[in-house]
Design a protein around this motif. Structure first.
Motif, mmCIF file in Angstrom:
data_model
loop_
_atom_site.group_PDB
_atom_site.id
_atom_site.type_symbol
_atom_site.label_atom_id
_atom_site.label_comp_id
_atom_site.label_asym_id
_atom_site.label_seq_id
_atom_site.Cartn_x
_atom_site.Cartn_y
_atom_site.Cartn_z
ATOM 1 N N MET A 152 0.849 -1.246 0.101
ATOM 2 C CA MET A 152 0.133 0.120 0.053
ATOM 3 C C MET A 152 0.891 1.139 -0.100
ATOM 4 N N PHE A 153 1.864 1.227 0.655
ATOM 5 C CA PHE A 153 2.758 2.327 0.889
ATOM 6 C C PHE A 153 3.568 2.503 -0.432
ATOM 7 N N HIS A 154 4.148 1.348 -0.753
ATOM 8 C CA HIS A 154 4.969 1.651 -2.143
ATOM 9 C C HIS A 154 3.887 2.217 -3.279
ATOM 10 N N SER A 155 2.605 2.039 -3.432
ATOM 11 C CA SER A 155 1.949 2.408 -4.470
ATOM 12 C C SER A 155 1.399 3.808 -4.270
ATOM 13 N N ALA A 156 1.447 4.474 -2.888
ATOM 14 C CA ALA A 156 0.942 5.677 -2.569
ATOM 15 C C ALA A 156 1.968 6.675 -2.985
ATOM 16 N N GLN A 157 1.351 8.199 -3.188
ATOM 17 C CA GLN A 157 2.261 9.171 -3.581
ATOM 18 C C GLN A 157 2.279 10.187 -2.214
ATOM 19 N N LEU A 158 1.256 10.019 -1.279
ATOM 20 C CA LEU A 158 1.245 10.725 -0.273
ATOM 21 C C LEU A 158 0.715 10.124 0.997
ATOM 22 N N CYS A 159 1.149 10.015 1.959
ATOM 23 C CA CYS A 159 0.871 9.716 3.381
ATOM 24 C C CYS A 159 0.465 10.781 4.233
ATOM 25 N N LEU A 160 -0.813 10.908 4.772
ATOM 26 C CA LEU A 160 -1.268 11.692 5.787
ATOM 27 C C LEU A 160 -1.128 10.896 7.072
ATOM 28 N N GLU A 173 5.727 7.103 17.210
ATOM 29 C CA GLU A 173 6.964 8.044 16.662
ATOM 30 C C GLU A 173 6.759 8.231 14.981
ATOM 31 N N VAL A 174 6.539 9.577 14.947
ATOM 32 C CA VAL A 174 6.311 10.213 13.466
ATOM 33 C C VAL A 174 7.496 10.016 12.609
ATOM 34 N N GLU A 175 8.692 10.119 13.065
ATOM 35 C CA GLU A 175 9.951 10.003 12.312
ATOM 36 C C GLU A 175 10.145 8.578 11.827
ATOM 37 N N LYS A 176 9.727 7.598 12.867
ATOM 38 C CA LYS A 176 10.056 6.174 12.739
ATOM 39 C C LYS A 176 8.974 5.643 11.511
ATOM 40 N N ALA A 177 7.639 6.218 11.657
ATOM 41 C CA ALA A 177 6.795 5.851 10.774
ATOM 42 C C ALA A 177 7.053 6.240 9.171
ATOM 43 N N MET A 178 7.873 7.612 9.218
ATOM 44 C CA MET A 178 8.198 8.184 7.824
ATOM 45 C C MET A 178 9.086 7.054 7.386
ATOM 46 N N ASP A 179 10.362 6.761 8.226
ATOM 47 C CA ASP A 179 11.520 6.097 8.095
ATOM 48 C C ASP A 179 11.063 4.737 7.348
ATOM 49 N N TYR A 180 10.291 4.136 7.940
ATOM 50 C CA TYR A 180 9.701 2.809 7.519
ATOM 51 C C TYR A 180 8.924 2.594 6.063
ATOM 52 N N ARG A 182 9.492 5.117 3.959
ATOM 53 C CA ARG A 182 10.573 5.430 2.836
ATOM 54 C C ARG A 182 11.227 4.285 2.444
ATOM 55 N N ARG A 183 11.502 3.276 3.346
ATOM 56 C CA ARG A 183 12.247 2.048 3.040
ATOM 57 C C ARG A 183 11.447 1.391 1.892
ATOM 58 N N VAL A 184 10.234 1.402 1.806
ATOM 59 C CA VAL A 184 9.396 0.702 0.901
ATOM 60 C C VAL A 184 9.163 1.661 -0.593
ATOM 61 N N ASN A 185 9.137 2.965 -0.294
ATOM 62 C CA ASN A 185 8.789 3.915 -1.037
ATOM 63 C C ASN A 185 9.624 5.361 -0.829
ATOM 64 N N PRO A 186 10.940 5.506 -1.291
ATOM 65 C CA PRO A 186 11.805 6.659 -1.337
ATOM 66 C C PRO A 186 10.902 7.861 -1.808
ATOM 67 N N HIS A 187 10.188 7.900 -2.491
ATOM 68 C CA HIS A 187 9.577 9.159 -2.918
ATOM 69 C C HIS A 187 8.246 9.592 -2.362
ATOM 70 N N ILE A 188 7.668 8.681 -1.424
ATOM 71 C CA ILE A 188 6.328 9.219 -0.902
ATOM 72 C C ILE A 188 6.485 10.529 -0.096
ATOM 73 N N GLU A 189 5.514 11.239 -0.225
ATOM 74 C CA GLU A 189 5.356 12.607 0.676
ATOM 75 C C GLU A 189 4.676 12.408 1.905
ATOM 76 N N PHE A 190 5.102 13.246 2.789
ATOM 77 C CA PHE A 190 4.108 13.129 4.294
ATOM 78 C C PHE A 190 3.363 14.503 4.443
ATOM 79 N N LEU A 191 2.293 14.402 5.199
ATOM 80 C CA LEU A 191 1.673 15.471 5.811
ATOM 81 C C LEU A 191 1.105 15.030 7.135
#
Length: 216
Positions: A152-160, A173-180, A182-191
């Protein structure tokens, strides 16, 4: 079973391309909202529509296994909505979207939200013809969701990341969630947002408006 799955996905992809052509012809932006149950997906959508409906034309396709609860919430905001109940199905498919569009008859240049069934597994496999896939996770869930449900995260462009107003009270932990993620999708954005108190929602609205401008 493998051959059957391939046939289902192939048929879905063909109809997804038809949807994509429809959106392009009508200069529409289509957003596929996906999440697990309870992430606050409908609450994010409700607030978005309430605060942005004077800026553009919105339409909504609501996916759930049963009930019209979410569609009723969207209807109360004053935005055209069609409910799609999937029964035992755990995701929307492109033909369901196509049938809902025939009922909605959206205007050219509008923005369509497709709120998928609450599930981080099955919807990842089914392209609906959308322009963007936005995955929502909340601080009341585990911050390891992205590596537990990588497709799911690999196929998404944005994570809210929703419910940030609860961060002082939960083990997330927000940073931990973001890091995980990015491991499957380096290009995903976050808000980071809160549908409850509105924190971060302006950045989400700006993201939507930017995508709509790019799409026009």
């Amino acid at each position: 079973m493998v051959e059957l799955e391939q046939n289902i996905l192939h048929r879905n992809q063909l109809l997804a391309e038809r949807n994509r052509g429809y959106f392009a012809a009508k200069n529409m932006l289509a957003i596929n909202l996906v999440s697990s149950p309870g992430s606050g997906k409908t609450s994010v959508l409700e607030r978005t529509l309430r605060e942005m409906k004077d800026r553009t034309d919105f339409y909504v396709i609501e996916g759930d296994q049963q009930t019209f609860n979410d569609a009723d919430r969207i209807d109360a905001v004053g935005v055209p909505v069609v409910q799609v109940n999937t029964g035992q199905g755990c995701h929307l498919e492109s033909d369901m979207v196509q049938q809902a569009l025939q009922k909605l008859k959206p205007r050219d240049g509008s923005l369509l939200f497709i709120e998928n069934v609450g599930n981080l597994v099955c919807p990842a496999m089914f392209d609906l013809g959308e322009n963007y896939r936005v995955v929502i996770i909340s601080t009341t869930e585990g911050d390891d969701k992205p590596i537990k449900y990588p497709d799911m995260f690999h196929s998404a462009q944005l994570c809210l990341i929703n419910k940030i107003d609860l961060l002082p009270y939960v083990n997330f932990e927000v940073e931990k969630a973001m890091d995980y993620a990015r491991r499957v999708n380096p290009h995903i954005e976050f808000l980071e947002v809160s549908a409850t108190n509105g924190e971060g929602m302006d950045a989400w609205y700006a993201w939507l408006e930017a995508r709509q401008t790019e799409n026009s």
